[in-house]
Design an enzyme around this catalytic site. Structure first.
Site, mmCIF file in Angstrom:
data_model
loop_
_atom_site.group_PDB
_atom_site.id
_atom_site.type_symbol
_atom_site.label_atom_id
_atom_site.label_comp_id
_atom_site.label_asym_id
_atom_site.label_seq_id
_atom_site.Cartn_x
_atom_site.Cartn_y
_atom_site.Cartn_z
ATOM 1 N N ARG A 564 121.125 27.909 129.761
ATOM 2 C CA ARG A 564 122.401 27.806 129.057
ATOM 3 C C ARG A 564 123.311 26.766 129.704
ATOM 4 O O ARG A 564 123.359 26.642 130.923
ATOM 5 C CB ARG A 564 123.128 29.161 129.064
ATOM 6 C CG ARG A 564 122.381 30.298 128.409
ATOM 7 C CD ARG A 564 122.221 30.207 126.931
ATOM 8 N NE ARG A 564 123.460 30.109 126.195
ATOM 9 C CZ ARG A 564 123.539 30.301 124.868
ATOM 10 N NH1 ARG A 564 122.458 30.642 124.168
ATOM 11 N NH2 ARG A 564 124.671 30.148 124.254
ATOM 12 N N VAL A 565 124.040 26.064 128.858
ATOM 13 C CA VAL A 565 125.023 25.120 129.367
ATOM 14 C C VAL A 565 126.437 25.669 129.172
ATOM 15 O O VAL A 565 127.414 25.027 129.492
ATOM 16 C CB VAL A 565 124.893 23.746 128.671
ATOM 17 C CG1 VAL A 565 123.602 23.071 129.087
ATOM 18 C CG2 VAL A 565 124.964 23.886 127.159
ATOM 19 N N ASP A 566 126.530 26.888 128.616
ATOM 20 C CA ASP A 566 127.841 27.511 128.465
ATOM 21 C C ASP A 566 127.948 28.681 129.451
ATOM 22 O O ASP A 566 127.176 28.784 130.384
ATOM 23 C CB ASP A 566 128.059 27.984 127.020
ATOM 24 C CG ASP A 566 126.884 28.831 126.520
ATOM 25 O OD1 ASP A 566 126.069 29.294 127.359
ATOM 26 O OD2 ASP A 566 126.786 29.037 125.303
ATOM 27 N N ASP A 567 128.889 29.554 129.253
ATOM 28 C CA ASP A 567 129.083 30.649 130.212
ATOM 29 C C ASP A 567 128.358 31.915 129.794
ATOM 30 O O ASP A 567 128.817 33.024 130.049
ATOM 31 C CB ASP A 567 130.580 30.915 130.395
ATOM 32 C CG ASP A 567 131.250 29.731 131.076
ATOM 33 O OD1 ASP A 567 130.589 29.107 131.926
ATOM 34 O OD2 ASP A 567 132.408 29.436 130.744
#
Ligand code: WT7
Length: 694
Positions: A564-567
């Site tokens: 993932r590149v988000d939280d």
């Protein structure tokens, strides 16, 4: 029962498929990304390809290209394999869509104007064709010796009875039905019963707390709830009906909302009947009520774009989103991906170890296998009970030929050593699958060498709740596999990899993974909040579906998912929102602020690290840590409880007040020498204080 099972298996298992052999060879291309040593190892699907549905990259490419160049022909042919009460409007394109939010509302439509029913295609179609006697579910309970075996006609009858019950209780097409059960056959049966009458099911995983369950019931305003008295996992009893009662109390108090009917399967093996809390007038015992209903039930014909089900999933912020999947597209995509990802053929015994509470269970325990008339194992228990040989014992018992599992479970079992695996034959296996998180080359290798005896290809499948079915995976038999690499997109799926500025990159590269055009299985909206759907998936990069994952493409064109590149966190394959965990922590009266990040964990993949600031009058203690963890257990579920709580005097924030998680991730990983630039922090000394507080 054992004799019946043995007879049934003899009848089912096709003459031993020729032994699959895979040869280790050198990399296809010497120019592949040099900093990834694992790319040097490539496994060629030798004999497997002689019998697989797709046996070469060129055969794949032909179909892949057709699906994009002529979707009407490709998807029309696939959809024609199902029964349609009325064909879709063939004078229009088979897919209509807008992915560009600037040009108007985002929408996706497939097979518009067509009428069908997923339950009919999953059950009636096979029974009417004379396959009613074929085994559908081979159920293995938590405790060895507990079994149930249901044929396709058994399942159809049970589904019809539940469908008739729901109708009798006033459930109509479009109404929402919540399902909160352990992994017993009645769970997929409940889902199919909803599909039959056009009710939208919302399955909530049995590990969610009463507060989470209440939030989901309130959000979708479920008319009826289907549950069971309790479940068993290893030595633990899950008091599901008690949790349901607590949740329905919350619904009443907080939302002034009353669920009209609660159908309770009496799972007396988990909880004796007299210990099950009961609300007269609302609660109904499953077995004695359902048996009074007819085993025939008319099918509700559904327009292709009407909803089939909703499933809640977590993003980086806000409350969970109820993603809507629709009848036609989901059916076609679940069916076709099941067939090809697992090279499913007559005689296979398929086992997906996922729970129906997640999308993997929806698509590859319930819908995908049934649409392909597969025989599958459903397992209620855990891999390590009564001992770490349970999975291998089940594989031998049912002669499982395809095993689809999550890396976290594979890592747990690998940690137990090879001996217990080798105690069992596992000769029936011919294909292994992996899903839910990146599988490291080391875990891949163990799965391949030890579980599959270096004989079975491994299909690493990347996809999401939002995608409905597998998207990028190593199509078995079609091309060489690289350990830890999902490789190439499925028919019709068009990945693009963007750089920081959102520019599409070509050739070997690394960046953000997006998808260019719709595939039939893409979720169509977020229940009750289409704007959120547009904002989450279509606003980050213009005209594209944003996956939230990063990836790398090597010189062979193979895609490696990097995470993932988000939280969003991925703990033991469970998708968890940092924001939700933080929200639960700050709900504790002594917690003023919390920031949550993930860190690498041997078995879970990722574990949760929480930085917590306390109010000035609080004293840090182990008891307080436990209270904070319990707050998360209560509001979300035990699987989301933080592993580490770090007392933080302050949090690293920019001058505008934004928490810099990049720094917290480095601290959680103990990479103190690699903190990076801290000059934009309002108070850079916070970082040193945090490190000193370790
Ligand atoms: C996220 C989606 C798809 C069913 C289970 C999870 C991660 C999933 C892989 C894989 C690397 C993977 C991604 C994705 N993920 N499969 N084979 N390799 N990462 O569904 O709960 O919606 O989670 O799981 O990060 O975005 P989900």
């Amino acid at each position: 029962a054992e004799r019946r099972l043995r007879r049934m298996l003899e009848h089912l298992v096709a003459p031993q498929l020729s032994t699959v052999s895979l040869d280790r060879s050198v990399c296809l291309s010497q120019t592949a990304n040099a900093n990834a040593a694992q790319e040097d190892v490539v496994y060629v699907p030798g004999d497997f390809a002689r019998k697989s549905l797709i046996s070469s990259r060129s055969q794949y490419e032909e179909l892949y290209n057709e699906a994009i160049a002529d979707p009407n022909a490709f998807w029309g042919r696939v959809a024609a394999g199902y029964f349609w009460q009325k064909l879709w409007d063939t004078s229009k394109p088979i897919c209509n869509y807008n992915f560009d939010a600037d040009k108007g509302p985002v929408f996706v439509e497939w097979f518009k104007g067509g009428y069908t029913n997923v339950c009919y295609n999953a059950l009636d179609r096979h029974v009417l064709a004379g396959h009613g006697h074929q085994m559908c579910f081979l159920w293995e309970g938590n405790d060895p010796g507990q079994n149930a075996y249901l044929t396709y006609s058994d399942v159809l009858k049970k589904v019809c009875q539940v469908a008739n019950f729901l109708r009798a209780r006033g459930v109509k097409k479009g109404d929402r039905v919540c399902i909160y059960m352990s992994m017993i056959c009645e769970l997929p049966i409940a889902m199919l019963a909803c599909a039959r009458i056009g009710a939208v099911h919302s399955v909530v995983f049995g590990g969610f707390s009463s507060e989470s369950l209440a939030g989901r019931i309130l959000d979708c305003q479920a008319k009826v709830l289907l549950t069971c008295s309790g479940g068993r996992r290893a030595n633990k009893v899950l008091p599901l009906k008690q949790i349901v009662d607590d949740a329905l109390q919350i619904c009443l108090k907080e939302g002034n909302f009353r669920v009209e009917t609660c159908l309770v399967y009496d799972n007396s093996f988990a909880i004796p009947r007299q210990n099950v809390p009961w609300v007269q007038g609302r609660d109904v015992w499953w077995q004695e009520t359902i048996s009074q209903f007819s085993v025939d039930s008319p099918v509700e014909w559904m327009e292709a774009e009407e909803p089939l089900f909703m499933l809640y999933t977590s993003g980086s912020t806000g409350k969970p989103k109820g993603l809507i999947h629709t009848v036609g597209g989901y059916m076609v995509y679940a069916g076709l991906t099941f067939k090809h990802a697992f090279d499913h053929q007559a005689g296979d015994i398929f086992w997906c170890t996922a729970d129906c509470g997640w999308i993997t269970g929806h698509t590859y325990v319930a819908y995908g296998p049934l649409l392909n008339r597969a025989t599958s194992v459903i397992f209620e228990g855990v891999p390590t009970f009564p001992d770490a040989g349970r999975w291998w014992q089940i594989i031998d018992k049912y002669q499982v030929s395809i095993l689809y599992a999550a890396p976290t479970a594979i890592r747990t079992l690998a940690a137990q050593g090879d001996e217990i695996v080798r105690k069992y034959s596992r000769k029936s296996l011919r294909l292994l699958g992996s899903v839910g998180e990146p599988i490291s080359p080391k875990t891949w290798q163990w799965f391949y060498d030890v579980v599959g005896d270096s004989r079975c290809p491994i299909v690493d499948t990347w996809w999401q709740t939002e995608t409905g079915g597998c998207m990028i995976f190593s199509l078995p038999g079609a091309w060489p596999m690289k350990p830890g690499c999902a490789s190439l997109p499925f028919f019709g799926v068009q990945p693009v990899i963007l750089d920081q500025e959102g520019k599409e990159q070509h050739g070997p590269c690394e960046g953000y993974l997006c998808i260019k055009a719709p595939w039939p299985g893409v979720a169509r909206t977020v229940f009750g909040d289409h704007e959120r759907y547009e904002n989450t998936y279509f606003k980050t990069w213009k005209g594209l579906y944003t996956t939230g994952d990063g990836c790398r493409r090597d010189a062979d064109g193979f895609i490696w998912i990097t995470g993932r590149v988000d939280d969003v966190l991925n703990v033991s394959g469970h998708r968890i929102s940092t924001g939700e965990v933080e929200g639960a922590l700050v709900s504790h009266p002594l917690c003023t602020e919390a920031a949550v990040v993930g860190y690498d964990h041997e078995v879970k993949g990722q574990a949760i690290y929480a930085f917590v600031s306390l109010s000035h009058d609080a004293t840090p203690s182990d008891a307080l840590k436990k209270q904070l963890q319990d707050a998360v257990r209560k509001q979300i579920g035990a699987f989301a409880a933080p592993d580490v709580i770090h007392w933080a005097v302050g949090l690293p924030k920019t001058r505008s007040g934004k928490i810099m998680r990049r720094i917290l991730r480095k601290i959680a990983a103990r990479q103190f020498n690699d903190i990076g630039d801290t000059s934009s922090l309002a108070d850079p000394s916070v970082v040193d204080q945090l490190i000193k507080g370790m």
